[in-house]
Design a protein around this motif. Structure first.
Motif, PDB file in Angstrom:
ATOM      1  N   ILE A  66       5.577   6.455  -7.651  1.00  0.00           N
ATOM      2  CA  ILE A  66       6.256   7.538  -7.638  1.00  0.00           C
ATOM      3  C   ILE A  66       5.921   8.158  -8.962  1.00  0.00           C
ATOM      4  O   ILE A  66       5.448   7.633  -9.858  1.00  0.00           O
ATOM      5  N   GLY A  67       6.708   9.227  -9.225  1.00  0.00           N
ATOM      6  CA  GLY A  67       6.548  10.453 -10.559  1.00  0.00           C
ATOM      7  C   GLY A  67       6.790   9.589 -11.543  1.00  0.00           C
ATOM      8  O   GLY A  67       6.236   9.474 -12.793  1.00  0.00           O
ATOM      9  N   TYR A 101       3.499  -3.431  -5.706  1.00  0.00           N
ATOM     10  CA  TYR A 101       2.502  -2.944  -4.718  1.00  0.00           C
ATOM     11  C   TYR A 101       0.971  -2.471  -5.342  1.00  0.00           C
ATOM     12  O   TYR A 101       0.138  -2.832  -4.668  1.00  0.00           O
ATOM     13  N   TYR A 102       0.956  -1.636  -6.204  1.00  0.00           N
ATOM     14  CA  TYR A 102      -0.196  -1.172  -6.915  1.00  0.00           C
ATOM     15  C   TYR A 102      -0.802  -2.500  -7.521  1.00  0.00           C
ATOM     16  O   TYR A 102      -2.061  -2.640  -7.438  1.00  0.00           O
ATOM     17  N   ASP A 103       0.002  -3.364  -8.161  1.00  0.00           N
ATOM     18  CA  ASP A 103      -0.586  -4.367  -8.907  1.00  0.00           C
ATOM     19  C   ASP A 103      -1.428  -5.402  -7.715  1.00  0.00           C
ATOM     20  O   ASP A 103      -2.416  -5.978  -7.958  1.00  0.00           O
ATOM     21  N   ASP A 104      -0.539  -5.654  -6.508  1.00  0.00           N
ATOM     22  CA  ASP A 104      -1.421  -6.467  -5.654  1.00  0.00           C
ATOM     23  C   ASP A 104      -2.534  -5.868  -5.048  1.00  0.00           C
ATOM     24  O   ASP A 104      -3.485  -6.520  -4.870  1.00  0.00           O
ATOM     25  N   LEU A 105      -2.452  -4.624  -4.966  1.00  0.00           N
ATOM     26  CA  LEU A 105      -3.661  -3.798  -4.424  1.00  0.00           C
ATOM     27  C   LEU A 105      -5.052  -4.021  -5.175  1.00  0.00           C
ATOM     28  O   LEU A 105      -6.037  -4.114  -4.892  1.00  0.00           O
ATOM     29  N   SER A 117       0.979   6.968  -1.405  1.00  0.00           N
ATOM     30  CA  SER A 117       1.249   5.750  -0.710  1.00  0.00           C
ATOM     31  C   SER A 117      -0.009   5.774   0.459  1.00  0.00           C
ATOM     32  O   SER A 117       0.273   4.989   1.395  1.00  0.00           O
ATOM     33  N   ALA A 118      -1.295   6.150  -0.032  1.00  0.00           N
ATOM     34  CA  ALA A 118      -2.178   6.269   0.858  1.00  0.00           C
ATOM     35  C   ALA A 118      -2.785   4.873   1.417  1.00  0.00           C
ATOM     36  O   ALA A 118      -3.439   4.604   2.304  1.00  0.00           O
ATOM     37  N   PHE A 119      -2.528   3.918   0.372  1.00  0.00           N
ATOM     38  CA  PHE A 119      -2.727   2.480   0.732  1.00  0.00           C
ATOM     39  C   PHE A 119      -1.499   1.510   0.658  1.00  0.00           C
ATOM     40  O   PHE A 119      -1.667   0.438   0.575  1.00  0.00           O
TER      41      PHE A 119
END
Length: 497
Positions: A373-374, A440-444, A366-368
């Motif tokens: 998660i795994g 969240y990853y998709d948004d980034l 969650s660096a960004f």
């Protein structure tokens, strides 16, 4: 059919029916366990510190006992190691399980006279449920590997102390001793590779019917067998039909393991730890592992996103929901109270209570702000591998934070058994799958904050060589799937193609 197989049938049916019956009383059993724990714990040092004699139910218990990890529990453990009694549980522990934790260094976990049946009987129950459901008792006739750490124990404050698997080795039923491999002497070997060679030597000409261990260990064992014999494992052991595994997600390893065997075999998954045996696969048909709700442990669940909050939501079993990611908290008849074991779980059913292990609390990225998660990275890679006929030996993921020009990204380190024919398409599939799993990853990515993941190829046996270099090869040691820092990623730079 020999006598062991014959006698196993009625006993397996008896235990299986007993477990099925207890499924409907899980919540009530948990409430009774909490009452029993409080009754036994109120006279201990911990009980007096937390006024357990005044606790009359779960709501009061949450107020009285905070959530702790091992580091916060250490002062009580140190009192036990100094020889004090009635610290966490009545009397003194029967054993101390010594484990090299991923976050706390060496840990010493108490095991009491009351808690040892949880460790011993749960694996037995998993095998008996398998026998009762499938009718397969033939494996009881052959040789079985129950790999353990060294059964030689030291003493701390006159308490026998050692690896949990070594402690459990002393409690293997007498009727299984003649079937058990490797030998006691081989289990006492500390050096992993020396031990593995000796295990191969002792088992290669035996009629192996059941093999248990964590998947990376089993793969190393299979590789050595194939190298020495020139045969696949299934040909070498024609009656090998049951594989017992746990410790990591089986799916990323399954394809290569089956390929090494030359056919599929039945698998039984377990969820054990030094702190307790939490769940086991009770059915070959149903998804997930059956929670051990009547074995001396009172479970609590915290929504994973709240685990580091000052006042997180704490739920008992009756309030959990399917599909939610929870940090697992235990209270046990070994004297662990509000203990955060570091694993996250997700229920796939609440009738009965079955779950899957979704990861480690401290194994995430969650660096960004992506909260990956795994379970998400494993699924993303597994789907891409299946679609493109790729076999992966091992992998891990870390963030790459760019200090200068260019956007940051997730860096994947992957050791392939066979590489994809189109690496770019393979990476795109992983990226697509992960974006579908994690909003969240998709948004980034869509917001142009992160660039697409980058994949580094680890050379053959690179992860094994890395684990050897840090003294963590073999046993129960595992490569973390995710890190929120660069420590592992930087070390792996020396093991790339």
């Amino acid at each position: 059919m020999n006598l062991k197989s014959l006698l196993a049938r009625p006993f397996a049916t008896y235990i299986y029916n007993k477990i099925r019956k207890s499924m409907s009383s899980a919540v009530e059993d948990q409430e009774l366990i909490l009452k029993s724990l409080l009754k036994s714990g109120k006279g201990t040092v911990f009980g007096k510190d937390h006024h357990l004699d005044q606790v009359d139910g779960y709501a009061a218990f949450r107020q009285a006992v905070p959530i702790r990890d091992y580091e916060q529990f250490k002062p009580y453990i140190n009192q036990i190691k100094e020889g004090k009694q009635n610290v966490l549980w009545k009397g003194k522990p029967l054993y101390l399980a010594k484990t090299s934790g991923t976050t706390s260094g060496v840990k010493y976990i108490p095991i009491s006279k009351e808690s040892i049946p949880n460790h011993i009987n749960t694996a037995r129950n998993a095998l008996l449920c398998y026998m009762a459901e499938t009718g397969n008792t033939a494996f009881a006739q052959g040789k079985m590997i129950f790999l353990s750490g060294s059964p030689e124990l030291e003493r701390i404050a006159d308490i026998p102390t050692g690896r949990l698997s070594g402690i459990v080795n002393h409690h293997v039923p007498r009727y299984l001793r003649t079937n058990q491999l490797p030998s006691y002497e081989t289990n006492c070997i500390e050096d992993w590779e020396t031990k593995l060679d000796k295990i191969v030597e002792e088992t290669i000409k035996q009629d192996m019917t059941l093999i248990s261990g964590i998947p990376p260990w089993m793969q190393m064992y299979f590789d050595r067998l194939i190298e020495k014999s020139g045969k696949r494992v299934g040909e070498l052991f024609p009656h090998f039909h049951v594989m017992v595994q746990g410790g990591v997600n089986f799916e990323p390893y399954k394809s290569k393991l089956y390929n090494s065997i030359g056919r599929e075999v039945d698998t039984i998954e377990l969820f054990p730890a030094s702190e307790g045996f939490f769940a086991f696969q009770d059915s070959q048909e149903a998804e997930g592992l059956l929670l051990n709700t009547n074995s001396g442990i009172f479970f609590e669940f915290i929504p994973a996103g709240e685990i580091f909050s000052d006042n997180p939501t704490r739920l008992s079993l009756k309030d959990v929901k399917v599909g939610e990611n929870y940090a697992l908290i235990i209270n046990s008849n070994a004297g662990l109270w509000g203990y955060n074991i570091g694993d996250t779980v997700k229920f796939v059913s609440t009738n009965p209570y079955r779950l899957v292990v979704s990861g480690r609390i401290k194994h995430f990225i969650s660096a960004f702000g992506e909260h990956v998660i795994g379970e998400e990275v494993e699924n993303a890679l597994l789907q891409a591998s299946q679609e493109m006929g790729v076999e992966v030996t091992e992998f891990t993921v870390a963030p790459m934070i760019q200090q200068g020009a260019g956007k940051s990204y997730h860096e994947w380190f992957v050791e392939f058994e066979n590489e994809p024919s189109d690496m770019r398409a393979f990476i795109e599939k992983i990226e697509h799958n992960l974006r579908n799993k994690n909003v969240y990853y998709d948004d980034l990515i869509s917001g142009n904050i992160l660039q697409t993941l980058q994949l580094r190829r680890v050379r053959k046996n690179g992860f094994i060589d890395y684990m050897r270099s840090v003294g963590k090869l073999g046993g129960q040691n595992k490569v973390p799937r995710l890190s929120n820092d660069r420590q592992l990623a930087d070390a792996l730079q020396h093991f790339l193609v």
